[in-house]
Design an enzyme around this catalytic site. Structure first.
Site, short mmCIF file in Angstrom:
data_model
loop_
_atom_site.label_atom_id
_atom_site.label_comp_id
_atom_site.label_asym_id
_atom_site.label_seq_id
_atom_site.Cartn_x
_atom_site.Cartn_y
_atom_site.Cartn_z
N GLU A 92 0.78 -1.20 -0.06
CA GLU A 92 0.07 -0.02 0.00
C GLU A 92 1.05 1.08 0.03
O GLU A 92 1.76 1.51 0.88
CB GLU A 92 -1.08 0.08 1.13
CG GLU A 92 -1.84 1.17 1.14
CD GLU A 92 -2.68 1.32 2.48
OE1 GLU A 92 -3.25 2.25 2.74
OE2 GLU A 92 -2.91 0.33 3.16
N ASP A 296 1.29 -15.02 12.83
CA ASP A 296 0.05 -15.54 12.19
C ASP A 296 -0.97 -14.33 11.73
O ASP A 296 -1.52 -13.82 12.39
CB ASP A 296 -0.55 -16.40 12.86
CG ASP A 296 -1.85 -17.22 12.48
OD1 ASP A 296 -2.37 -16.77 11.29
OD2 ASP A 296 -2.07 -18.37 12.88
N HIS A 387 -2.10 10.60 -0.73
CA HIS A 387 -2.28 9.47 -1.79
C HIS A 387 -2.13 9.70 -3.29
O HIS A 387 -1.63 8.93 -3.82
CB HIS A 387 -3.64 8.74 -1.35
CG HIS A 387 -3.79 7.78 -0.23
ND1 HIS A 387 -3.48 6.31 -0.63
CD2 HIS A 387 -4.11 7.88 1.13
CE1 HIS A 387 -3.48 5.80 0.54
NE2 HIS A 387 -3.98 6.70 1.62
#
Length: 394
Positions: A92, A296, A387
């Site tokens: 990302e 995990d 962004h």
């Protein structure tokens, strides 16, 4: 071009050495033939496949996730003390930059205080009786025999310690939630073995149990739940900081009052939507750290819960605090000993025994840095523009 031969639908295995180069090559070819494509990147790796027994079956290669580094971040923990560079594995855009910006801001105001306030891992069996009264009487007996039940459970492990058992009655069912400390392992398998042994003793010594299941879905393994927010699963971590007004203005171009007000407005949105997190995106940093360090990743389900709080100080500064009530992490066992994952833990001084509380404090601090960075961006309307500048890959 002829269609690939898919008559053999069995994945190749070697009962003597399923992690040798020959059998790996056969599986890779099987995968290519079956799918009609080529393995170009998956089969390139630096780890020794022989070290992966217990971690993966039918091994053919690796998934490479880019790792960036953020920091250093200054942490005042009970176990994590000093400055730490943090590896974040993500695809990302802007995520690493955002966390880095939050760390810079918090460092200017003295860093982050991070504290592990609780530690528990659960297995939750259910016992079925003919009626509610039978279930009620059984719970009374369990409480009277907790010493022997603890002895049976702890005999299965040198690490697992049964701290207490919660009981919940519904219909004709007695749900028992066994709570353990599991050292530096996440501990789900460990507490499963321990609880199975304890329940074996219970079944041998109590009459009237009509049915029994080792897990009732009440431990909520790999699932978000209200009970884990209230009662803790994994580590309960609280990260907090007081940020100077001038630092917020100079680095983030936002006033503490804007952040605080935005937080109260967002709390209404959180309530209306029924989410398990009153912050903005703590699972972003948690997931990126999980992938980098061999955790995990499915445990992000529980670890996604977060309780964000802020207040304005008398001096006009901003106090912020993030509680992560069910952070499930390990520094030993599982995937933490594999190649890059072990390396990333070692670079933070967090691999091996007696390191898990240090690592939990670092994760909490990193999550807080991400919260203040995104909160500032939204409050100052920099979110979309950032962004557009850093996160576009199209």
């Amino acid at each position: 071009m002829s269609a690939p031969d898919t008559s053999n639908r069995h994945i190749p295995r070697d009962s003597h050495d399923d992690y040798g180069q020959d059998i790996i090559g056969k599986r890779q070819k099987f995968f290519e033939d079956y799918c009609g494509g080529k393995i170009n990147h998956v089969g390139k790796y630096s780890i020794d496949p022989q070290t992966l027994k217990g971690n993966i079956e039918h091994f053919i290669g690796v998934a490479q996730v880019p790792i960036g580094v953020a920091g250093p971040v200054k942490i005042d923990g009970e176990y994590a003390k000093g400055e730490f560079l943090v590896p974040l594995a993500t695809t990302e855009g802007t995520l690493v930059a955002s966390y880095n910006r939050g760390m810079k801001l918090l460092n200017m105001s003295g860093g982050i205080k991070s504290t592990v306030v609780d530690d528990a891992m659960q297995r939750a069996p259910v016992f079925v009786f003919s009626d509610a009264r039978g279930a009620r009487d059984f719970v009374k007996w369990v409480n009277e025999n907790i010493g022997k039940i603890r002895e049976e459970a702890e005999a299965t492990s040198s690490v697992a310690k049964l701290t207490y058992i919660d009981s919940f009655l519904s219909n004709k069912f007695a749900f028992l939630r066994f709570n353990y400390r599991t050292g530096d392992a996440a501990g789900q398998n460990m507490v499963g073995r321990a609880t199975f042994a304890a329940c074996g003793w219970i079944l041998d010594h109590y009459q009237g149990i009509e049915n029994f299941y080792l897990e009732s879905n009440f431990a909520t393994d790999k699932k978000a739940s209200q009970i884990n927010i209230m009662r803790t699963r994994g580590k309960r971590v609280i990260a907090e900081a007081t940020i100077k007004r001038e630092h917020l203005l100079s680095v983030m171009r936002v006033d503490p009052k804007q952040i605080d007000y935005h937080g109260r407005v967002s709390a209404v949105g959180s309530f209306l939507s029924g989410v398990n997190n009153t912050g903005l995106h703590s699972p972003n940093g948690i997931t990126a750290m999980f992938i980098a360090t061999g955790q995990d990743v499915a445990n992000v389900s529980e670890s996604s819960a977060g309780i964000m709080y802020s207040e304005l100080t008398d001096d006009g500064d901003l106090y912020i605090s993030l509680t992560i009530p069910s952070l499930i992490v390990a520094t030993y066992g599982g995937g933490t000993g594999i190649g890059t994952q072990k390396e990333c833990l070692e670079l933070m001084g967090c691999y091996g025994r007696d390191k898990v509380l240090k690592f939990a404090e670092i994760v909490g601090a990193v999550a807080l840095a991400g919260e203040i960075s995104l909160a500032s961006a939204i409050s100052s309307s920099d979110w979309v523009s950032s962004h557009e500048q850093y996160g576009r890959n199209r």
